[in-house]
Scaffold this motif. Structure first.
Motif, PDB file in Angstrom:
ATOM      1  N   ASN A 165      33.941  43.510  35.275  1.00 46.81           N
ATOM      2  CA  ASN A 165      35.219  43.461  34.539  1.00 46.81           C
ATOM      3  C   ASN A 165      36.657  44.078  34.930  1.00 46.81           C
ATOM      4  N   GLY A 166      36.222  44.270  36.259  1.00 45.85           N
ATOM      5  CA  GLY A 166      37.488  44.556  37.186  1.00 45.85           C
ATOM      6  C   GLY A 166      38.225  45.836  37.023  1.00 45.85           C
ATOM      7  N   LEU A 209      39.235  42.262  43.824  1.00 49.31           N
ATOM      8  CA  LEU A 209      40.066  42.776  42.972  1.00 49.31           C
ATOM      9  C   LEU A 209      40.553  44.080  43.270  1.00 49.31           C
ATOM     10  N   HIS A 210      39.567  44.962  43.974  1.00 49.39           N
ATOM     11  CA  HIS A 210      40.028  46.283  44.493  1.00 49.39           C
ATOM     12  C   HIS A 210      39.246  46.204  46.082  1.00 49.39           C
ATOM     13  N   GLN A 220      30.672  36.512  41.923  1.00 47.58           N
ATOM     14  CA  GLN A 220      31.333  37.283  41.082  1.00 47.58           C
ATOM     15  C   GLN A 220      31.985  38.541  41.751  1.00 47.58           C
ATOM     16  N   SER A 280      33.352  44.682  44.848  1.00 49.81           N
ATOM     17  CA  SER A 280      34.370  44.521  43.831  1.00 49.81           C
ATOM     18  C   SER A 280      34.319  43.400  43.270  1.00 49.81           C
ATOM     19  N   GLY A 281      34.802  43.283  41.813  1.00 48.17           N
ATOM     20  CA  GLY A 281      34.929  42.019  41.356  1.00 48.17           C
ATOM     21  C   GLY A 281      35.910  41.188  42.054  1.00 48.17           C
ATOM     22  N   VAL A 282      36.077  40.022  41.660  1.00 46.64           N
ATOM     23  CA  VAL A 282      37.196  38.892  42.296  1.00 46.64           C
ATOM     24  C   VAL A 282      38.143  38.430  41.401  1.00 46.64           C
ATOM     25  N   ASN A 283      39.139  38.014  42.094  1.00 49.69           N
ATOM     26  CA  ASN A 283      40.308  37.428  41.290  1.00 49.69           C
ATOM     27  C   ASN A 283      39.949  35.643  41.319  1.00 49.69           C
ATOM     28  N   GLU A 284      40.957  34.987  40.617  1.00 49.53           N
ATOM     29  CA  GLU A 284      40.481  33.562  40.451  1.00 49.53           C
ATOM     30  C   GLU A 284      40.125  32.661  42.079  1.00 49.53           C
ATOM     31  N   GLY A 285      40.953  33.588  42.737  1.00 48.78           N
ATOM     32  CA  GLY A 285      40.829  32.715  44.254  1.00 48.78           C
ATOM     33  C   GLY A 285      39.749  33.474  45.146  1.00 48.78           C
TER      34      GLY A 285
END
Length: 301
Positions: A239-240, A183-184, A259, A174-179
């Motif tokens: 791209n989330g 994301l999923h 990433q 999965s992609g990641v958030n700012e932390g």
């Protein structure tokens, strides 16, 4: 008369039935039967006794079987001779799966250059079904692909040999958030957005059998998008838009940069074998030399 008709007839002789021969030739049985009819019409004789079951050749069919094999071999021999005449520089044509052409082949090129003795290396990429069809039709010296014998039995033939040239792994990412968190991921009461490979594709069938079918029944999977190209799924994950199973070799830089992250159980990874195939048929000297070098190289490892 078409070369594929000869190959169809040889497949029928070897498989002993229209259905098995059609499967080995990647065509429907009606289409395969029409092609055998076309060969019979061109020859002006019946090759198959359609009044008998199981499949039985006529005397003409029995006599033509060896001639068909010889014609196929001679055709490829002539083609290779013409190619050698046309080009003073020998060429190696490798038919490769899209994902391997992008991820595995570039670093492997260093190995190839040292073994090809100056021959031009040409790569044609596509989906696995089309690649195998092209390879078995003689349109390529080698086939580079992920291997699974039970899913892709068409390559388990006496006239095909292979070498394992690498390993890979399908990993759920999965992609990641700012932390830096995914994301999923699996969250109780929420659907998991999946970016998947088409069900009829190689990865799609493999994942359905080995991964998706083994997930807990209470896990809600929402298929958000399908794409046969792993590169395209990778872009969507970055791209989330969801999570996906992707070859580790394809996403190694993104994993190292943080990433993308690999998701935890019950989503699990799947080991992959990368194999190089070739047909037992007349080949150019560069292809034979290249294969012999690879055999020595990988047998030593």
């Amino acid at each position: 008369m078409e070369l594929k008709w000869l190959k169809d007839f040889v497949a029928l002789v070897e498989q002993g039935s229209f259905s098995k021969a059609a499967e080995s030739r990647f065509v429907t049985q009606p289409a395969f039967s029409r092609r055998i009819r076309s060969l019979e019409n061109w020859l002006g004789v019946s090759l198959v006794d359609r009044d008998k079951y199981p499949t039985t050749l006529t005397p003409a069919g029995e006599a033509f079987a060896d001639h068909a094999r010889q014609l196929i071999s001679q055709t490829y021999a002539v083609r290779n001779q013409m190619r050698d005449i046309q080009s003073a520089r020998e060429q190696l044509l490798i038919v490769a799966q899209h994902a391997l052409a992008v991820s595995f082949f570039p670093p492997w090129m260093k190995t190839l250059e040292a073994l090809t003795d100056g021959a031009l290396i040409k790569v044609e990429s596509g989906n696995l079904h089309d690649n195998v069809e092209a390879f078995l039709s003689g349109n390529g010296d080698f086939l580079l692909c992920y291997a699974s014998s039970d899913i892709f039995s068409q390559l388990q033939r006496d006239d095909v040999e292979s070498l394992q040239v690498g390993v890979d792994e399908l990993v759920p990412v999965s992609g990641v958030n700012e932390g830096g968190l995914p994301l999923h991921a699996i969250v109780e009461g929420e659907p998991l957005k999946l970016l998947g490979h088409p069900a009829e594709s190689f990865f799609g069938r493999l994942l359905q059998r080995e991964c998706l079918s083994r997930l807990p029944p209470e896990l809600d999977i929402h298929l958000a998008c399908e794409n046969a190209l792993s590169e395209a799924l990778k872009a969507l994950v970055l791209n989330g838009y969801g999570m996906a199973w992707l070859p580790r070799s394809l996403i190694r830089p993104e994993l190292e940069r943080g990433q993308l992250v690999i998701l935890d159980e019950p989503l699990h990874s799947l080991d992959l074998s990368i194999r190089l195939y070739r047909l037992h048929q007349p080949a150019c000297s560069a292809a034979n030399q290249f294969w012999n070098y690879l055999q020595e190289l990988y047998n030593q490892e």
